[in-house]
Write a protein that holds these residues in place. Structure first.
Motif, PDB file in Angstrom:
ATOM      1  N   MET A   1       0.825  -1.198   0.000  1.00  0.00           N
ATOM      2  CA  MET A   1       0.000   0.000   0.000  1.00  0.00           C
ATOM      3  C   MET A   1       0.869   1.262   0.000  1.00  0.00           C
ATOM      4  SD  MET A   1      -2.899   1.157   2.681  1.00  0.00           S
ATOM      5  CE  MET A   1      -3.976   2.516   2.269  1.00  0.00           C
ATOM      6  N   LEU A   2       1.923   1.249   0.814  1.00  0.00           N
ATOM      7  CA  LEU A   2       2.823   2.402   0.844  1.00  0.00           C
ATOM      8  C   LEU A   2       3.481   2.625  -0.516  1.00  0.00           C
ATOM      9  CD1 LEU A   2       4.471   2.029   4.368  1.00  0.00           C
ATOM     10  CD2 LEU A   2       3.105   3.965   3.573  1.00  0.00           C
ATOM     11  N   TYR A   3       3.768   1.526  -1.196  1.00  0.00           N
ATOM     12  CA  TYR A   3       4.348   1.669  -2.535  1.00  0.00           C
ATOM     13  C   TYR A   3       3.365   2.399  -3.460  1.00  0.00           C
ATOM     14  CZ  TYR A   3       5.731   0.618  -7.286  1.00  0.00           C
ATOM     15  OH  TYR A   3       6.046   0.740  -8.618  1.00  0.00           O
ATOM     16  N   TYR A   4       2.112   1.971  -3.483  1.00  0.00           N
ATOM     17  CA  TYR A   4       1.130   2.624  -4.364  1.00  0.00           C
ATOM     18  C   TYR A   4       0.933   4.098  -3.988  1.00  0.00           C
ATOM     19  CZ  TYR A   4      -0.105  -2.177  -5.715  1.00  0.00           C
ATOM     20  OH  TYR A   4      -0.071  -3.465  -6.163  1.00  0.00           O
TER      21      TYR A   4
ATOM     22  N   ILE B   1       4.497  10.473  13.423  1.00  0.00           N
ATOM     23  CA  ILE B   1       4.536   9.640  12.230  1.00  0.00           C
ATOM     24  C   ILE B   1       5.936   9.549  11.652  1.00  0.00           C
ATOM     25  CG2 ILE B   1       2.145  10.102  11.585  1.00  0.00           C
ATOM     26  CD1 ILE B   1       3.257  12.113   9.509  1.00  0.00           C
ATOM     27  N   THR B   2       6.092   8.548  10.813  1.00  0.00           N
ATOM     28  CA  THR B   2       7.313   8.362  10.056  1.00  0.00           C
ATOM     29  C   THR B   2       6.985   8.677   8.608  1.00  0.00           C
ATOM     30  OG1 THR B   2       7.944   6.601  11.570  1.00  0.00           O
ATOM     31  CG2 THR B   2       9.074   6.661   9.440  1.00  0.00           C
ATOM     32  N   ALA B   3       7.655   9.661   8.061  1.00  0.00           N
ATOM     33  CA  ALA B   3       7.412   9.991   6.661  1.00  0.00           C
ATOM     34  C   ALA B   3       7.959   8.879   5.778  1.00  0.00           C
ATOM     35  CB  ALA B   3       8.088  11.308   6.299  1.00  0.00           C
ATOM     36  N   ALA B   4       7.159   8.499   4.775  1.00  0.00           N
ATOM     37  CA  ALA B   4       7.586   7.440   3.869  1.00  0.00           C
ATOM     38  C   ALA B   4       7.812   7.962   2.453  1.00  0.00           C
ATOM     39  CB  ALA B   4       6.550   6.317   3.842  1.00  0.00           C
ATOM     40  N   MET B   5       7.154   9.080   2.109  1.00  0.00           N
ATOM     41  CA  MET B   5       7.358   9.689   0.795  1.00  0.00           C
ATOM     42  C   MET B   5       6.855  11.125   0.836  1.00  0.00           C
ATOM     43  SD  MET B   5       8.560   9.380  -2.283  1.00  0.00           S
ATOM     44  CE  MET B   5       8.773   7.659  -2.756  1.00  0.00           C
ATOM     45  N   LEU B   6       7.625  12.019   0.214  1.00  0.00           N
ATOM     46  CA  LEU B   6       7.257  13.425   0.150  1.00  0.00           C
ATOM     47  C   LEU B   6       6.989  13.792  -1.300  1.00  0.00           C
ATOM     48  CD1 LEU B   6      10.267  14.701   2.314  1.00  0.00           C
ATOM     49  CD2 LEU B   6       7.972  14.115   3.132  1.00  0.00           C
ATOM     50  N   GLY B   7       5.900  14.535  -1.540  1.00  0.00           N
ATOM     51  CA  GLY B   7       5.584  14.914  -2.914  1.00  0.00           C
ATOM     52  C   GLY B   7       4.948  16.288  -2.992  1.00  0.00           C
TER      53      GLY B   7
ATOM     54  N   TYR C   1      11.454   3.343  -3.844  1.00  0.00           N
ATOM     55  CA  TYR C   1      10.672   2.148  -3.491  1.00  0.00           C
ATOM     56  C   TYR C   1      10.812   1.119  -4.596  1.00  0.00           C
ATOM     57  CZ  TYR C   1       8.575   4.331   0.555  1.00  0.00           C
ATOM     58  OH  TYR C   1       8.401   4.902   1.790  1.00  0.00           O
ATOM     59  N   ILE C   2      11.282  -0.058  -4.226  1.00  0.00           N
ATOM     60  CA  ILE C   2      11.506  -1.101  -5.224  1.00  0.00           C
ATOM     61  C   ILE C   2      10.601  -2.297  -4.936  1.00  0.00           C
ATOM     62  CG2 ILE C   2      13.234  -2.604  -6.294  1.00  0.00           C
ATOM     63  CD1 ILE C   2      15.327  -0.549  -5.073  1.00  0.00           C
TER      64      ILE C   2
ATOM     65  N   THR D   1      11.255  -3.093  -1.081  1.00  0.00           N
ATOM     66  CA  THR D   1      12.453  -2.681  -0.344  1.00  0.00           C
ATOM     67  C   THR D   1      12.774  -1.228  -0.678  1.00  0.00           C
ATOM     68  OG1 THR D   1      13.806  -3.570  -2.125  1.00  0.00           O
ATOM     69  CG2 THR D   1      13.492  -4.982  -0.201  1.00  0.00           C
ATOM     70  N   LEU D   2      13.558  -0.621   0.192  1.00  0.00           N
ATOM     71  CA  LEU D   2      13.901   0.783   0.003  1.00  0.00           C
ATOM     72  C   LEU D   2      15.383   0.928  -0.311  1.00  0.00           C
ATOM     73  CD1 LEU D   2      11.975   2.484   2.954  1.00  0.00           C
ATOM     74  CD2 LEU D   2      11.174   1.871   0.681  1.00  0.00           C
ATOM     75  N   ASP D   3      15.653   1.836  -1.238  1.00  0.00           N
ATOM     76  CA  ASP D   3      17.037   2.144  -1.559  1.00  0.00           C
ATOM     77  C   ASP D   3      17.285   3.618  -1.246  1.00  0.00           C
ATOM     78  OD1 ASP D   3      19.568   1.284  -3.321  1.00  0.00           O
ATOM     79  OD2 ASP D   3      19.002   3.351  -3.812  1.00  0.00           O
ATOM     80  N   TYR D   4      18.389   3.876  -0.561  1.00  0.00           N
ATOM     81  CA  TYR D   4      18.663   5.245  -0.105  1.00  0.00           C
ATOM     82  C   TYR D   4      19.834   5.888  -0.836  1.00  0.00           C
ATOM     83  CZ  TYR D   4      15.713   4.143   3.975  1.00  0.00           C
ATOM     84  OH  TYR D   4      14.677   3.811   4.811  1.00  0.00           O
ATOM     85  N   THR D   5      20.243   5.318  -1.938  1.00  0.00           N
ATOM     86  CA  THR D   5      21.501   5.790  -2.528  1.00  0.00           C
ATOM     87  C   THR D   5      21.320   6.831  -3.630  1.00  0.00           C
ATOM     88  OG1 THR D   5      21.472   3.957  -4.099  1.00  0.00           O
ATOM     89  CG2 THR D   5      22.677   3.605  -2.042  1.00  0.00           C
ATOM     90  N   GLU D   6      20.099   7.124  -4.008  1.00  0.00           N
ATOM     91  CA  GLU D   6      19.895   8.041  -5.132  1.00  0.00           C
ATOM     92  C   GLU D   6      20.361   9.459  -4.789  1.00  0.00           C
ATOM     93  OE1 GLU D   6      16.666   8.252  -8.637  1.00  0.00           O
ATOM     94  OE2 GLU D   6      15.796   8.481  -6.653  1.00  0.00           O
TER      95      GLU D   6
END
Ligand code: ZN
Length: 676
Positions: free
Chosen positions: A56-59, A369-375, A637-638, A651-656
């Motif tokens: 759900m978090l991915y979507y 809360i924990t932020a998971a995505m900012l837009g 988000y992968i 899974t999450l990648d933090y290298t970008e």
């Protein structure tokens, strides 16, 4: 309404309790340029979520990214054209990329990404590039024209000619949001919420629409652009099939997927209502959505997605698109729940006149809360706290949801450790030690109190127009919420509840607030400019007012040492009394709709800058070589799929990197026409 990061975290003192060990190699800092430092945030606890929650978090994270172009267009009608032109050059330029012009070009593009347009994200002033007009023209003409965002029949020469004054001429579209009293705020603001419309026309248009007897009014004008067609005023509604359709269709597509894996029925209903509203653009439906949303308290995952905050409109009606995807931090939420549970006690015991208090404070919910995505308007610069919905009657009848975003404040704190700021600006060891020990805790607590109690407290007298404060509305409202928090952070009740460890800790926040409001926040203002942004106005208003009213007793004063100015608090208890006194007056102004008094107090204390002090702060700050603003890159988000194409894990990648991320977003999440 939101608490922007610039508010609180500047002194960023000392480490706080770790909830989770962050891997040694996790780097909070990404890069620094102009007045920005770009950071990375860690999505604590993501791996412990259920597979369906991750899906759900991915979507939702994808839905958050799809609105990016909308915000660029809202911030100025040429913004998408400028961004696309510059990105095409940035990627395809065959000339010397080490030249001073190209370096300046890259810097300007990075600033455009930060601001979602050509005006500074915070001050709203247009920033002027350091590369030459000749370089710009030659660079644009040097690349394949099919890569450029040319309008139909437009030549490359015409494109360059169109954009040159918009980029280079300081007098063209000078301010995104003009708030200078006495001017036509609509006609002189570069934001794209109105076109060919004067302030008087816009105000008359909405005044005619408002029914003052309506006790549940919609937020008029919230999701539309007001413009003229054949001399007649028309609203272009943001919806599927209307303005910004292409992007909103994609948002809806992701929301549909999210609804299918919702945590519970209530949450599914919330998402489905939001989808429906995106299709109809009907503001009644938006209110229905807000009511459903504010009552969904059980779900762990939550989100903001859509046209929400009105800071970008000089008249405070039209909302920018934003998104913040998050999930509840169960452990830290215990603190805010304690505050919420006692909301009525705080309301009843505040220094505000009884006639302006709420008899029952409803549904003040609060969570960390924990932020998971900012837009959208939450990216790359972002608030650290949010309190929604904004509609006054919904807040009164249904309450509001209030959040503190702790993994973002953690990133600020971590990135700022030992950067020399406190040593430069704090009066003595005593303040520094207190800041080290209690700075983070009291700072977060002030945010909690501001959001959970402050915005939700008090009431308007019957018949008072919620918009009575007009252009001073945001500053007055933020002042009110901050004062409520300041007053109560020093209350014995907070220690009694076990939220603060002792009766001294609050002083860390008092000192930091006064230092920031009276002095150090000036580092964000350019020489000669006045203060325009609502949160900055609120802080200076409070600081200057209490300094003036406590001057006879020297409650707080400026002291000089070795040619440097410091804020010194001599009497913390009296300072609290002054905060209470001012809260009482600000609540009276708001509750009675006393526009003249609101205008007077903002203009007197919040707007003008002490020139000498400003100069000094800028010089001292410059020596520290710090960036006054922070922004973020998001994690990537992968999703992992099974043979049937179902998501089985994320899974999450933090290298970008920073540029890398923006270029990817411009490729993968950019479906709007260049002009809308
Ligand atoms: Zn606020």
């Amino acid at each position: 309404m939101y608490v922007c990061m610039a508010a609180a975290t500047l002194t960023a003192c000392g480490p706080k309790q770790e909830k989770e060990q962050v891997a040694e190699d996790f780097s909070y800092t990404v890069e620094q340029f102009a007045d920005m430092e770009i950071l990375r945030y860690k999505v604590h606890g993501f791996d412990q979520l259920q597979p369906k929650q991750k899906e759900m978090l991915y979507y939702l994270s994808q839905a958050a990214l799809e609105g990016r172009d909308i915000l660029f267009d809202q911030n100025g009608k040429h913004n998408l054209c400028i961004r696309r032109t510059m990105e095409a050059v940035y990627v395809n330029y065959a000339g010397d990329k080490t030249s001073a012009d190209f370096q300046a070009f890259e810097l300007y593009l990075k600033r455009v990404w930060v601001a979602n347009g050509i005006h500074h994200h915070y001050s709203g002033d247009k920033f002027i590039p350091a590369f030459s007009q000749t370089f710009f023209a030659e660079a644009v003409k040097s690349i394949d024209p099919t890569l450029l965002p040319l309008s139909e029949g437009e030549t490359v020469d015409a494109l360059v000619e169109k954009l040159t004054p918009v980029i280079f001429d300081p007098s063209v579209m000078a301010k995104r949001v003009n708030q200078a009293a006495g001017e036509d705020l609509v006609a002189t603001s570069a934001g794209n919420y109105y076109e060919g419309v004067t302030q008087a026309e816009a105000e008359a248009f909405y005044a005619a629409m408002k029914d003052t007897n309506d006790l549940t009014p919609v937020s008029y004008g919230l999701n539309s652009k007001l413009m003229k067609e054949d001399g007649v005023l028309v609203e272009k509604t943001y919806k599927v099939g209307g303005m910004y359709s292409a992007a909103l269709e994609r948002v809806v597509g992701w929301l549909e997927k999210a609804a299918a894996v919702a945590e519970n029925d209530k949450q599914r209903e919330v998402i489905e209502k939001l989808i429906s509203y995106n299709r109809t653009g009907c503001l009644k439906e938006f209110d229905e959505f807000c009511i459903l949303w504010v009552h969904d308290l059980e779900s762990q995952i939550d989100f903001v997605n859509g046209f929400t905050e009105t800071y970008g409109d000089p008249l405070g009606m039209k909302a920018s698109w934003e998104s913040l995807i998050n999930f509840k931090d169960l452990e830290a939420t215990k603190r805010t729940e304690l505050i919420s549970q006692n909301a009525q006690w705080f309301e009843d015991n505040s220094p505000v006149d009884d006639q302006f208090k709420k008899e029952t404070v409803k549904g003040v919910s609060a969570k960390v809360i924990t932020a998971a995505m900012l837009g959208g308007d939450c990216y790359p610069t972002t608030p650290i706290g949010i309190n929604l919905p904004n509609s006054n009657w919904i807040r009164q009848q249904h309450g509001s949801k209030s959040v503190t975003i702790e993994n973002l404040t953690e990133a600020y704190d971590k990135a700022a450790m030992g950067n020399g700021f406190s040593q430069e600006f704090m009066w003595s060891e005593e303040e520094m030690n207190r800041a080290k020990e209690y700075g983070s805790l009291t700072n977060n607590l002030h945010t909690d109190l501001h959001e959970c109690l402050g915005h939700g407290s008090g009431k308007l007298l019957p018949g008072v127009d919620p918009d009575a404060m007009k252009e001073y509305g945001s500053a007055i409202e933020e002042t009110r919420a901050d004062l409520f928090g300041l007053y109560y952070i020093a209350d014995p009740k907070i220690v009694e509840l076990g939220i603060l460890p002792n009766a001294d800790a609050y002083k860390a926040e008092y000192y930091q607030f006064m230092m920031n409001g009276a002095m150090t926040q000036l580092m964000r203002i350019e020489p000669g400019k006045t203060i325009e942004e609502a949160h900055m106005r609120n802080r200076q208003l409070i600081a200057n007012w209490v300094m003036e009213h406590g001057a006879a007793e020297k409650v707080v004063e400026f002291k000089e040492r070795d040619g440097k100015t410091y804020v010194v608090v001599n009497d913390y208890e009296k300072l609290r009394d002054l905060f209470g006194e001012l809260l009482r007056e600000i609540q009276r102004i708001k509750s009675t709709g006393d526009y003249e008094a609101g205008k007077q107090i903002v203009e007197q204390y919040a707007v003008q800058v002490n020139q000498d002090l400003h100069k000094e702060v800028l010089e001292r700050y410059a020596k520290l070589n710090l960036a006054p603003y922070k922004g973020f890159v998001n994690p990537v988000y992968i999703p992992e799929y099974d043979a049937e194409g179902n998501i089985i894990n994320v899974t999450l990648d933090y290298t970008e990197g920073y540029a890398e991320q923006h270029l990817r977003y411009s490729k993968d999440y950019s479906v709007l026409p260049t002009y809308n």
